[in-house]
Design a protein around this motif. Structure first.
Motif, PDB file in Angstrom:
ATOM      1  N   LEU A 100       9.875 -57.331  28.442  1.00  0.00           N
ATOM      2  CA  LEU A 100      10.325 -55.938  28.307  1.00  0.00           C
ATOM      3  C   LEU A 100      11.845 -55.842  28.470  1.00  0.00           C
ATOM      4  CD1 LEU A 100       7.441 -54.242  30.295  1.00  0.00           C
ATOM      5  CD2 LEU A 100       8.033 -53.714  27.926  1.00  0.00           C
ATOM      6  N   ALA A 101      12.380 -56.581  29.461  1.00  0.00           N
ATOM      7  CA  ALA A 101      13.827 -56.527  29.708  1.00  0.00           C
ATOM      8  C   ALA A 101      14.586 -57.089  28.508  1.00  0.00           C
ATOM      9  CB  ALA A 101      14.179 -57.298  30.977  1.00  0.00           C
ATOM     10  N   SER A 102      14.046 -58.149  27.917  1.00  0.00           N
ATOM     11  CA  SER A 102      14.701 -58.743  26.760  1.00  0.00           C
ATOM     12  C   SER A 102      14.677 -57.772  25.574  1.00  0.00           C
ATOM     13  CB  SER A 102      13.993 -60.061  26.417  1.00  0.00           C
ATOM     14  OG  SER A 102      14.557 -60.608  25.276  1.00  0.00           O
ATOM     15  N   THR A 113      20.656 -58.142  33.187  1.00  0.00           N
ATOM     16  CA  THR A 113      20.379 -57.862  34.604  1.00  0.00           C
ATOM     17  C   THR A 113      20.038 -56.375  34.782  1.00  0.00           C
ATOM     18  OG1 THR A 113      22.736 -57.695  34.882  1.00  0.00           O
ATOM     19  CG2 THR A 113      21.721 -59.719  35.665  1.00  0.00           C
ATOM     20  N   GLY A 114      20.764 -55.511  34.073  1.00  0.00           N
ATOM     21  CA  GLY A 114      20.485 -54.075  34.142  1.00  0.00           C
ATOM     22  C   GLY A 114      19.115 -53.762  33.572  1.00  0.00           C
ATOM     23  N   SER A 115      18.767 -54.446  32.474  1.00  0.00           N
ATOM     24  CA  SER A 115      17.455 -54.202  31.853  1.00  0.00           C
ATOM     25  C   SER A 115      16.331 -54.638  32.789  1.00  0.00           C
ATOM     26  CB  SER A 115      17.326 -54.957  30.533  1.00  0.00           C
ATOM     27  OG  SER A 115      18.279 -54.479  29.627  1.00  0.00           O
ATOM     28  N   ASP A 332      24.044 -62.467  28.704  1.00  0.00           N
ATOM     29  CA  ASP A 332      24.646 -63.300  29.750  1.00  0.00           C
ATOM     30  C   ASP A 332      24.383 -62.665  31.123  1.00  0.00           C
ATOM     31  OD1 ASP A 332      26.321 -64.611  31.497  1.00  0.00           O
ATOM     32  OD2 ASP A 332      28.036 -64.636  30.129  1.00  0.00           O
ATOM     33  N   ASP A 333      23.831 -63.448  32.041  1.00  0.00           N
ATOM     34  CA  ASP A 333      23.510 -62.929  33.380  1.00  0.00           C
ATOM     35  C   ASP A 333      24.733 -62.372  34.110  1.00  0.00           C
ATOM     36  OD1 ASP A 333      20.843 -63.235  33.383  1.00  0.00           O
ATOM     37  OD2 ASP A 333      20.774 -65.032  34.642  1.00  0.00           O
ATOM     38  N   ALA A 334      25.912 -62.859  33.758  1.00  0.00           N
ATOM     39  CA  ALA A 334      27.118 -62.430  34.475  1.00  0.00           C
ATOM     40  C   ALA A 334      27.678 -61.111  33.932  1.00  0.00           C
ATOM     41  CB  ALA A 334      28.179 -63.513  34.367  1.00  0.00           C
ATOM     42  N   THR A 335      27.197 -60.687  32.771  1.00  0.00           N
ATOM     43  CA  THR A 335      27.742 -59.467  32.151  1.00  0.00           C
ATOM     44  C   THR A 335      27.370 -58.218  32.948  1.00  0.00           C
ATOM     45  OG1 THR A 335      27.779 -60.416  29.954  1.00  0.00           O
ATOM     46  CG2 THR A 335      27.634 -58.029  30.063  1.00  0.00           C
TER      47      THR A 335
END
Ligand code: NAD
Length: 496
Positions: A100-102, A113-115, A332-335
């Motif tokens: 779902l997050a993707s 990360t927000g998703s 990207d996890d850092a975004t």
């Protein structure tokens, strides 16, 4: 996801063929039309979805009415049994959270990360209303006649739920969960930019054992599918989140059969910073209150009202913190900040930047697209801070819905509140001060529904959320949301 060609859902590798859910079936639009769903970070089409219209809304209303009228159906289930189904749905959302997050990231351009946070937030909302279903009490009332007077809380019937593109699955959960907990059946219409997670939610609801027709998903444009929901005689209530002007149109459309309405609309929320505040804490947290989700947040604190003696220091700290916000690829996890929802929305925000410059405000940081060539195809815009702003400029008055903030100095507490309240909106706001008396006075005087002190947090699943003035009607979340999806029936029993 209902797919025809897809190695992996939620990637750009091959476009998904998405379908609506009506009466428990995956269906195309009645006239077979579709629209492209685009990843704003790449400009590529990730799916085609049915372009639903009036005929599809009619079909969904029929399915929802049938499910509501079923004598052994959803509305007649013991509240605890409904709650258990919603709890299963919450678990399924958690179990499928990466997918779902993707989907959400690829569809909205928001950082993964927000998703992930949004999807888990949606599952918590379903958990909350799963527990609330059997705590929806009536009252007994000591009336003057001899007898027993009591109230029953009853579902409205078929409800229409229209949601925006900025937090698609979360906004859907705020409406679907309390509506279903109270025993209604529903038609959910996601924004046309972002239909993907709504469709998946409909599929998971069926998997959770929620009967066919209880939650129908109709995709399509606001002007046709949305307007048909708002105007439909077979729908008893419409709940809407979106722009204030759309909310006004929905009020007009809903008047035909005097639908119940609840509206969560726009905002121009202030961050009021007094000189005695913990300015370092403010500067650390406040960038996310306006740049998170690329500023596409109804609660965005898009005006910083700062006491003049602290103006220079706040500007320095805030600008430094803004420079450190990481804009980049949503995957990207850092975004921390991804793209805007579309190139059109990015251009609209760029127009506001020009308007601000034309009005005489100064850009202290940002104002352009990032120069990284890897981001050239996406709808990116750097977090932008305007100084030298007065409260009567358009950039300080209108909802920009992008990563843009205006800094406006004030001299007295009274002036701060006058500036804060000089807006037709009244959704949220924050107050920063170490003087609790001053902070409480300001919290009471602010004309807004959601206030925080020394914090920018706006949303708590358990607490009411909604706007004053032109920011809306009604309160979502908490037990208040159940009021939006129930009728109260008074019953008097003569015992004389
Ligand atoms: P929007 O008003 O353009 O669209 C919202 C939804 O309404 C979409 O599903 C759209 O298709 C539908 N719609 C559009 N025209 C319609 C019509 N004539 N009849 C029926 N439905 C119609 O809003 P948006 O651009 O998707 O979202 C951004 C806006 O939402 C911002 O103004 C933001 O402040 C607001 N918002 C408010 C809250 C809140 O809780 N107050 C939360 C999120 C977003």
């Amino acid at each position: 996801m209902t797919t025809e060609s897809k190695p992996t859902p939620a990637t750009d590798e091959a476009a998904i063929t998405a379908r609506m859910i009506i009466g428990g079936e995956s269906v195309d639009a009645a006239d077979g039309q579709t629209f492209d769903v685009v990843n704003p970070a790449t400009g590529r089409t990730i799916a085609t979805a049915p372009l639903g219209g009036r005929e599809d809304v009619d079909r969904a209303v029929e399915a929802a009415r049938k499910a509501f009228a079923d004598r052994k159906g959803w509305a007649t289930w013991a509240a605890g049994k409904r709650g258990r189904s919603l709890s299963k749905l919450a678990d399924l959302i958690k179990k499928n959270s990466e997918e779902l997050a993707s989907l959400e990231s690829h569809n909205v351009g928001k950082p993964i990360t927000g998703s992930r946070g949004e999807v888990i937030g949606a599952s918590l909302v379903f958990d909350y209303y799963a527990g609330a279903a059997n705590k929806l009490y009536g009252q007994t009332i000591p009336v003057s006649k001899p007898g027993l007077d009591l109230t029953l809380r009853e579902p409205i019937g078929v409800v229409g739920l229209i949601v925006p593109w900025n937090f698609p699955i979360l906004m859907a959960s705020w409406k679907v969960a309390p509506a279903l907990a109270a025993g209604n059946t529903a038609i959910l219409k996601p924004a046309s930019y972002t239909p993907m997670t709504a469709i998946r939610l409909g599929e998971l609801a069926l998997e959770a054992g929620i009967p066919a027709g209880v939650l129908n998903i109709v995709t399509g444009p606001g002007g046709t599918a949305g307007a048909s929901i708002a105007a439909h005689d077979g729908i008893g209530k419409v709940a809407f989140t979106g722009e204030t002007t759309t909310g006004q149109e929905i009020m007009r459309l809903a008047s035909g059969n005097v639908k119940k309405i609840s509206l969560e609309l726009g905002g121009k929320s202030p961050n009021i910073v007094f000189a005695d505040a913990d300015l370092e804490k403010f500067a650390k947290e406040a960038p996310y209150s306006v740049f998170d989700n690329a500023g596409q947040d109804c609660c965005a604190r898009s005006r910083i009202l700062v006491e003049r003696s602290a103006h220079e220091r706040v500007l320095e700290l805030f600008v430094e913190a803004t420079r450190n916000v990481k804009v980049g690829d949503p995957a990207d996890d850092a975004t921390e900040v991804g793209t805007l929802v579309s190139a059109k929305q990015r251009d609209r925000v760029k127009d506001y930047i020009e308007i601000g410059l034309g009005e005489g405000a100064t850009i202290v940081v940002g104002g352009t697209e990032p120069d990284d060539p890897a981001l050239a195809d996406g709808a990116y815009l750097l977090p932008t801070v305007f100084d030298g702003v007065s409260n009567d400029m358009r950039i300080a008055k209108e909802e920009i819905f992008g990563p843009v903030v205006s800094i406006i100095p004030f001299d007295t507490e009274e002036e701060a509140l006058q500036l804060a309240n000089s807006t037709p909106y009244g959704l949220s706001g924050s107050i920063w001060s170490r003087d609790i008396g001053k902070a409480l006075r300001a919290a009471k005087a602010l004309q807004a529904g959601v206030i925080s002190v020394n914090s920018n947090s706006s949303v708590h699943t358990e607490a009411p959320f909604g706007g004053y003035k032109m920011s809306g009607i009604g309160r979502e979340l908490g037990m208040s949301a159940l009021d939006l999806y129930t009728e109260t029936k008074n019953v008097f029993i003569d015992i004389s």
